[in-house]
Design an enzyme around this catalytic site. Structure first.
Site, PDB file in Angstrom:
ATOM      1  CE  LYS A 113      -4.480   0.859   0.235  1.00  0.00           C
ATOM      2  NZ  LYS A 113      -5.558   0.006  -0.282  1.00  0.00           N
TER       3      LYS A 113
HETATM    4  P1  NAD Z   1     -12.798   7.460  -3.368  1.00  0.00           P
HETATM    5  O1  NAD Z   1     -11.815   8.506  -3.064  1.00  0.00           O
HETATM    6  O2  NAD Z   1     -13.191   7.219  -4.787  1.00  0.00           O
HETATM    7  O3  NAD Z   1     -14.137   7.690  -2.544  1.00  0.00           O
HETATM    8  C1  NAD Z   1     -14.143   7.878  -1.157  1.00  0.00           C
HETATM    9  C2  NAD Z   1     -15.533   8.366  -0.772  1.00  0.00           C
HETATM   10  O4  NAD Z   1     -15.569   8.480   0.649  1.00  0.00           O
HETATM   11  C3  NAD Z   1     -15.887   9.747  -1.327  1.00  0.00           C
HETATM   12  O5  NAD Z   1     -17.245   9.778  -1.652  1.00  0.00           O
HETATM   13  C4  NAD Z   1     -15.577  10.669  -0.139  1.00  0.00           C
HETATM   14  O6  NAD Z   1     -16.332  11.867  -0.177  1.00  0.00           O
HETATM   15  C5  NAD Z   1     -15.999   9.781   1.014  1.00  0.00           C
HETATM   16  N1  NAD Z   1     -15.373  10.145   2.276  1.00  0.00           N
HETATM   17  C6  NAD Z   1     -14.068  10.404   2.543  1.00  0.00           C
HETATM   18  N2  NAD Z   1     -13.902  10.723   3.838  1.00  0.00           N
HETATM   19  C7  NAD Z   1     -15.137  10.642   4.407  1.00  0.00           C
HETATM   20  C8  NAD Z   1     -15.635  10.851   5.703  1.00  0.00           C
HETATM   21  N3  NAD Z   1     -14.829  11.241   6.698  1.00  0.00           N
HETATM   22  N4  NAD Z   1     -16.954  10.657   5.922  1.00  0.00           N
HETATM   23  C9  NAD Z   1     -17.778  10.290   4.918  1.00  0.00           C
HETATM   24  N5  NAD Z   1     -17.371  10.083   3.658  1.00  0.00           N
HETATM   25  C10 NAD Z   1     -16.058  10.268   3.416  1.00  0.00           C
HETATM   26  O7  NAD Z   1     -12.214   6.111  -2.716  1.00  0.00           O
HETATM   27  P2  NAD Z   1     -12.613   4.628  -3.058  1.00  0.00           P
HETATM   28  O8  NAD Z   1     -11.645   4.085  -4.044  1.00  0.00           O
HETATM   29  O9  NAD Z   1     -14.087   4.551  -3.307  1.00  0.00           O
HETATM   30  O10 NAD Z   1     -12.246   3.902  -1.694  1.00  0.00           O
HETATM   31  C11 NAD Z   1     -13.155   3.812  -0.599  1.00  0.00           C
HETATM   32  C12 NAD Z   1     -12.703   2.707   0.329  1.00  0.00           C
HETATM   33  O11 NAD Z   1     -12.664   1.474  -0.394  1.00  0.00           O
HETATM   34  C13 NAD Z   1     -11.309   2.860   0.945  1.00  0.00           C
HETATM   35  O12 NAD Z   1     -11.307   2.293   2.217  1.00  0.00           O
HETATM   36  C14 NAD Z   1     -10.431   2.039   0.005  1.00  0.00           C
HETATM   37  O13 NAD Z   1      -9.235   1.600   0.630  1.00  0.00           O
HETATM   38  C15 NAD Z   1     -11.368   0.886  -0.286  1.00  0.00           C
HETATM   39  N6  NAD Z   1     -11.072   0.131  -1.494  1.00  0.00           N
HETATM   40  C16 NAD Z   1     -11.037   0.725  -2.710  1.00  0.00           C
HETATM   41  C17 NAD Z   1     -10.786  -0.041  -3.842  1.00  0.00           C
HETATM   42  C18 NAD Z   1     -10.809   0.540  -5.225  1.00  0.00           C
HETATM   43  O14 NAD Z   1     -10.672  -0.221  -6.197  1.00  0.00           O
HETATM   44  N7  NAD Z   1     -10.988   1.835  -5.389  1.00  0.00           N
HETATM   45  C19 NAD Z   1     -10.536  -1.412  -3.715  1.00  0.00           C
HETATM   46  C20 NAD Z   1     -10.592  -1.988  -2.447  1.00  0.00           C
HETATM   47  C21 NAD Z   1     -10.857  -1.213  -1.354  1.00  0.00           C
END
Ligand code: NAD
Length: 430
Positions: A113
């Site tokens: 990561k």
């Molecule tokens: P992203 O940046 O696309 O979206 C994050 C979302 O969370 C946004 O809508 C943002 O406004 C919201 N957010 C951020 N801080 C917040 C808070 N304090 N309260 C409420 N909402 C909040 O990120 P993502 O890729 O969708 O990732 C989200 C989660 O999923 C993370 O934990 C990431 O590690 C995990 N994840 C992502 C992927 C991927 O392929 N993108 C894969 C596995 C896991």
């Protein structure tokens, strides 16, 4: 078992929870203590300074990280996070989760990561590009198609992956598409990658609903009788909400960092996405009431999908949660204590290492396609994704029944079992 639980890794709640959950799984499966000792700490952690010139002419230095937790099964794999709260301990915990996630899904990849401690919304597009390119240069000695392959995470997307790929390729003197995944399709990305995590989340919810129906525990059909709420409306939450809506379920509440919206009859998610793309906020959407990020966890729903950030359901608010299935779209959204309390109450948890594995599964497909220079159709990608998610789900449920443990412990055991076998076979150098 606790000898490594101090020092530089230990400061974040996420790492603390990752190790606590690991220790529980390791004890239950009677993991070789020498393997357990090694798996509690990362193989390698790099901290870099990332200086960039801001648009106002001044120079600002950001702190960046890349942590490789384990590479026994193959090159490191894991996202790059741009967020103001990123720190070494959190990145280490997330890298650890990636190791178990890749192993659980049966991928020939290790866990890694990375991230930069930055609020990306405060930087211009030029500044973000400079930050991404300089960071790539600073970590380029530890990444590569056969060493460690980054991908998008919170605050990053295909644009950042394109800049990373371009920077790495520029330094090598030739194009190296497989150094990152989650790239735009035009430059070697995989069809279906952008939707893969959110889509995988809903596949696991469907499997969970079927399992609970078969066990006569609850009847959740994922049709209009089913209510869903989603915390986070980004790459994971936005797609998960849309997929649930497309199945016919009523997505009654969604929120992002600025707050959310609710409609008991179900939100029109395709229109909400259009509204969000135009206004960059969910608030004010037609036929909806505003809802706070605290309230979204308290609404009675069949399926709750925390898909934003870690540690949002903890001992402080767990008693207000009223959901039958919780699908951890985000990494580590529930604290270990909260998971115990909810599972004791009969809530069915789909743990992060299983629930959001769709992203890394299709990242693996993208990596393979890039190495072979042969690209699949989206239908092929989705078919293979569905098969791998089902296999992982069935494996976790079988372990959970065999050991009579929680789903998170079972998912970790599935991953740890595969890694520990590989570690024992490969032995300890020298
Ligand atoms: P992203 O940046 O696309 O979206 C994050 C979302 O969370 C946004 O809508 C943002 O406004 C919201 N957010 C951020 N801080 C917040 C808070 N304090 N309260 C409420 N909402 C909040 O990120 P993502 O890729 O969708 O990732 C989200 C989660 O999923 C993370 O934990 C990431 O590690 C995990 N994840 C992502 C992927 C991927 O392929 N993108 C894969 C596995 C896991």
């Amino acid at each position: 078992m606790k000898e490594h639980r101090s020092g530089i890794w230990e400061s974040s709640e996420l790492y603390h929870d990752a190790v606590t959950e690991f220790e529980e799984a390791a004890a239950l499966m009677q993991l070789d203590p020498n393997i357990a000792t090694r798996l509690k700490v990362p193989k390698r952690a790099l901290i870099v300074s990332v200086p960039i010139r801001l648009d106002d002419g001044t120079v600002k230095v950001f702190e960046g990280y890349r942590v490789q937790h384990n590479a026994v099964l193959g090159p490191g794999k894991g996202g790059i996070r741009f967020h103001q709260d990123v720190n070494l301990s959190e990145v280490t915990g997330l890298a650890m989760l990636m190791t178990f996630k890749c192993a659980l899904a049966g991928l020939p990849l290790g866990g890694a990561k990375g991230g930069i401690r930055v609020n990306p919304s405060k930087l211009s597009s030029r500044e973000l590009q400079a930050l991404t390119r300089r960071y790539t240069t600073e970590i380029q000695m530890v990444i590569g198609p056969h060493m460690d392959v980054p991908a998008p995470d919170v605050g990053t997307d295909g644009r950042h992956m394109a800049w990373m790929m371009d920077t790495y390729s520029f330094e090598r003197g030739h194009t190296v598409p497989s150094v990152v995944t989650g790239k735009p399709v035009e430059i070697g990305g995989s069809l279906g990658r952008a939707e893969s995590t959110g889509r995988g989340v809903i596949y696991t919810v469907l499997h969970a609903a079927k399992y609970l129906r078969e066990k006569k525990r609850v009847n959740i059909a994922m049709d209009k009788t089913t209510t869903v709420s989603v915390h986070g409306f980004g790459k994971v939450g936005g797609v998960a909400a849309l997929e649930a809506h497309m199945l016919g379920a009523r997505v009654i509440a969604v929120s992002d960092i600025a707050g959310g919206v609710m409609n008991k009859n179900g939100l029109d998610i395709p229109h909400l996405q259009e509204y969000f793309a135009k206004h960059h906020t969910l608030i004010g959407f037609l036929d909806s009431d505003p809802i706070t990020n605290e309230e979204i966890f308290t609404i009675p729903v069949d399926v709750l999908i925390p898909a934003a950030i870690e540690s949002v359901i903890t001992i402080k608010n767990v008693h207000q949660v009223q959901a039958k299935i919780i699908a951890e779209g985000a990494n580590g959204p529930l604290s270990s204590e909260a998971i115990k309390i909810l599972e004791d109450k009969g809530v069915f948890l789909i743990p992060d290492v299983l629930c959001n594995a769709g992203g890394v599964v299709v990242s693996y497909f993208e990596w393979v396609q890039g190495l072979q220079n042969y690209f699949w159709t989206e239908a092929e990608v989705n078919k293979q994704l569905a098969e791998m998610m089902e296999k992982a789900f069935v494996r976790v449920v079988m372990i959970q029944e065999q050991y009579k443990c929680g789903m998170k412990t079972a998912a970790l055991m599935a991953g740890i079992d595969r890694i520990s076998k590989a570690m024992l076979l490969r032995g300890l150098f020298p």
